[in-house]
Design an enzyme around this catalytic site. Structure first.
Site, mmCIF file in Angstrom:
data_model
loop_
_atom_site.group_PDB
_atom_site.id
_atom_site.type_symbol
_atom_site.label_atom_id
_atom_site.label_comp_id
_atom_site.label_asym_id
_atom_site.label_seq_id
_atom_site.Cartn_x
_atom_site.Cartn_y
_atom_site.Cartn_z
ATOM 1 N N GLN A 98 0.815 -1.213 0.000
ATOM 2 C CA GLN A 98 0.000 0.000 0.000
ATOM 3 C C GLN A 98 0.844 1.255 0.000
ATOM 4 O O GLN A 98 2.064 1.226 0.203
ATOM 5 C CB GLN A 98 -0.921 -0.001 1.215
ATOM 6 C CG GLN A 98 -0.189 -0.043 2.551
ATOM 7 C CD GLN A 98 -1.147 -0.250 3.709
ATOM 8 O OE1 GLN A 98 -1.411 0.692 4.460
ATOM 9 N NE2 GLN A 98 -1.656 -1.465 3.870
ATOM 10 N N HIS A 100 0.207 5.788 0.928
ATOM 11 C CA HIS A 100 -0.690 6.809 1.464
ATOM 12 C C HIS A 100 -0.495 8.118 0.703
ATOM 13 O O HIS A 100 0.636 8.474 0.353
ATOM 14 C CB HIS A 100 -0.424 7.041 2.948
ATOM 15 C CG HIS A 100 -0.519 5.803 3.769
ATOM 16 N ND1 HIS A 100 -1.646 5.019 3.813
ATOM 17 C CD2 HIS A 100 0.386 5.191 4.575
ATOM 18 C CE1 HIS A 100 -1.439 3.992 4.617
ATOM 19 N NE2 HIS A 100 -0.212 4.068 5.078
ATOM 20 N N GLU A 135 3.044 7.531 9.019
ATOM 21 C CA GLU A 135 3.057 6.487 10.047
ATOM 22 C C GLU A 135 4.459 6.319 10.621
ATOM 23 O O GLU A 135 5.464 6.628 9.968
ATOM 24 C CB GLU A 135 2.637 5.128 9.456
ATOM 25 C CG GLU A 135 1.235 5.059 8.922
ATOM 26 C CD GLU A 135 0.934 3.706 8.300
ATOM 27 O OE1 GLU A 135 -0.236 3.486 7.930
ATOM 28 O OE2 GLU A 135 1.852 2.872 8.159
ATOM 29 N N HIS A 264 4.769 0.334 0.719
ATOM 30 C CA HIS A 264 5.271 -0.451 1.837
ATOM 31 C C HIS A 264 4.298 -1.572 2.171
ATOM 32 O O HIS A 264 3.145 -1.569 1.726
ATOM 33 C CB HIS A 264 5.482 0.428 3.073
ATOM 34 C CG HIS A 264 4.228 1.082 3.563
ATOM 35 N ND1 HIS A 264 3.741 2.266 3.019
ATOM 36 C CD2 HIS A 264 3.326 0.746 4.529
ATOM 37 C CE1 HIS A 264 2.633 2.607 3.630
ATOM 38 N NE2 HIS A 264 2.351 1.708 4.555
ATOM 39 N N ARG A 283 -4.140 0.732 -2.300
ATOM 40 C CA ARG A 283 -3.508 -0.583 -2.271
ATOM 41 C C ARG A 283 -2.911 -0.946 -3.629
ATOM 42 O O ARG A 283 -3.495 -0.662 -4.664
ATOM 43 C CB ARG A 283 -4.520 -1.639 -1.819
ATOM 44 C CG ARG A 283 -4.937 -1.422 -0.367
ATOM 45 C CD ARG A 283 -6.038 -2.363 0.072
ATOM 46 N NE ARG A 283 -6.309 -2.166 1.494
ATOM 47 C CZ ARG A 283 -7.116 -1.217 1.977
ATOM 48 N NH1 ARG A 283 -7.738 -0.400 1.133
ATOM 49 N NH2 ARG A 283 -7.297 -1.091 3.272
#
Length: 402
Positions: A98, A100, A135, A264, A283
């Site tokens: 995936q 972001h 993240e 990642h 994804r």
């Protein structure tokens, strides 16, 4: 009470470990996967706390008095919501490959899907909100993952070593084209291929990866990971897409920061994860969920990335910081001294404290205390004032940066 115990939800995703979170909490396994324990005010599973009138959602508590709960500065920057989400993540199988979006992409994508009338819960919707999702993952056990594009020439060497004829044009492209063009061209070809037609190539690559994993050589560890991915996702184009990425193994206490645009996947292990309070995920594969290839290719940063493994930086007062550029979150830890020397947690901002080993006692200015054991967490409002922490063990502290 200045320190509020939290009751948290455990999410039973299929890739989760049956035993890791129960072992941390000291509870009996349910027999079902327990993948993530959420600590925060995310509307999907907000933590609960009790200030004397029964359990109430942390999201409702924050919304009722944002300045007292978050602090004026945080409320002014992010509105009446806790801007971060803290998790314990327990992976026993690979998560989806995936990426972001950045904040501008998320805002534009969310607005565009709203304008088209895409239902909020539609399985083909890409943008669940207008936020981005940087993240940070800190390992509690050895933790394995994939992060960022490997240098094209190194991936070409890997594809050559696999010896799969269908992958040779990709190896040639990675060696001869400029970096950005090469990465874009190969990832596009893999993800846009007809899934049924590409399944044989993915399976052949997986068999070759298993062969290299069983022999000494430069690709042994990465190929073991790719072969394991293929066992969970046979024939998936994401198996070959994963081969474009760096393989990384974190030791306990090490962390990995994942900014926008970097592809990642987490593969296995137990860790503490903190992120901006968003659901936006695009994804690339290794999932039965929706894969929007054109939108994905618009968001991915086609540049090589050496995984930057972070180590905690001590401040001399007992706090160890995992430094990132994220504006929504700040993660640190306290490794409490065996002699019981207390530390002081500054106030003025909302924070969540999570014990991962040993025992920690939190004492507020009025002398009231809460004891945390592994897997247990507490919330401190910005108005709580300085809180003393003492004990023997490790406590993670999630806050918003000043």
């Amino acid at each position: 009470m200045s320190v509020d115990r939290l009751t948290n939800t455990v999410r039973p995703y299929a890739w989760g470990s049956v035993t890791a979170i129960p072992e941390l909490l000291g509870t009996e396994p349910t027999g079902e996967p327990q993948a993530e324990m959420w600590m925060g005010a995310h509307p999907g599973a907000p933590s609960l706390l009790d200030r004397g009138a029964g359990p109430v959602s942390l999201a409702d508590v924050v919304a009722s008095d944002p300045e007292a709960e978050l602090g004026a500065a945080t409320a002014g920057r992010f509105g009446p919501r806790l801007p971060f989400l803290l998790k314990i993540l327990a992976a026993d199988a690979p998560l989806s490959l995936q990426v972001h979006p950045d904040l501008e992409q998320a805002r534009a994508g969310f607005a565009e899907e709203n304008e088209r009338g895409v239902p909020a819960d539609a399985p083909h919707r890409n943008y669940k909100d207008a936020g981005h999702k940087p993240e940070l993952l800190c390992a509690l056990t050895p933790f394995e993952g994939l992060c960022g594009f490997r240098r094209p020439e190194r991936t070409a060497d890997l594809l050559d070593a696999l010896g799969v004829d269908e992958l040779k044009p990709h190896a040639d492209a990675l060696r001869t084209l400029p970096e950005e063009q090469a990465l874009r061209e190969v990832l596009t070809a893999v993800l846009a291929a007809d899934r049924d037609a590409f399944a044989g190539t993915a399976d052949a690559a997986a068999r070759a990866a298993a062969r290299l994993a069983a022999a000494d050589g430069p690709h042994r560890a990465a190929c073991a990971a790719y072969a394991a991915i293929a066992r969970h996702h046979p024939g998936d184009p994401g198996v070959v897409a994963a081969m474009l990425l760096n393989h990384v193994v974190l030791r306990p206490g090490e962390a990995l920061h994942l900014p926008a645009g970097v592809p990642h996947a987490y593969l296995g292990g137990l860790g503490v994860e903190i992120m901006a309070n968003s659901d936006n995920v695009l994804r690339c594969g290794l999932t039965p969920k929706h894969v929007d290839v054109p939108e994905l290719l618009r968001v991915v940063r086609f540049a090589t990335t050496e995984p930057a493994v972070l180590h905690p930086e001590a401040d001399g007062r007992g706090e160890e910081l995992y430094r990132t550029p994220a504006e929504e979150f700040r993660l640190s830890r306290y490794v409490l001294a065996p002699d019981g020397t207390p530390r002081t947690l500054p106030g003025g901002t909302a924070q969540i404290l999570l014990c991962t080993e040993g025992e920690a006692e939190l004492t507020d200015p009025g002398g009231r205390s809460v004891v945390l054991t592994p897997g247990r967490s507490a919330y401190l409002a910005a108005s709580a004032g300085p809180v003393r922490i003492a004990g023997r063990g490790t406590v993670f502290r999630a806050t918003t940066p000043p």
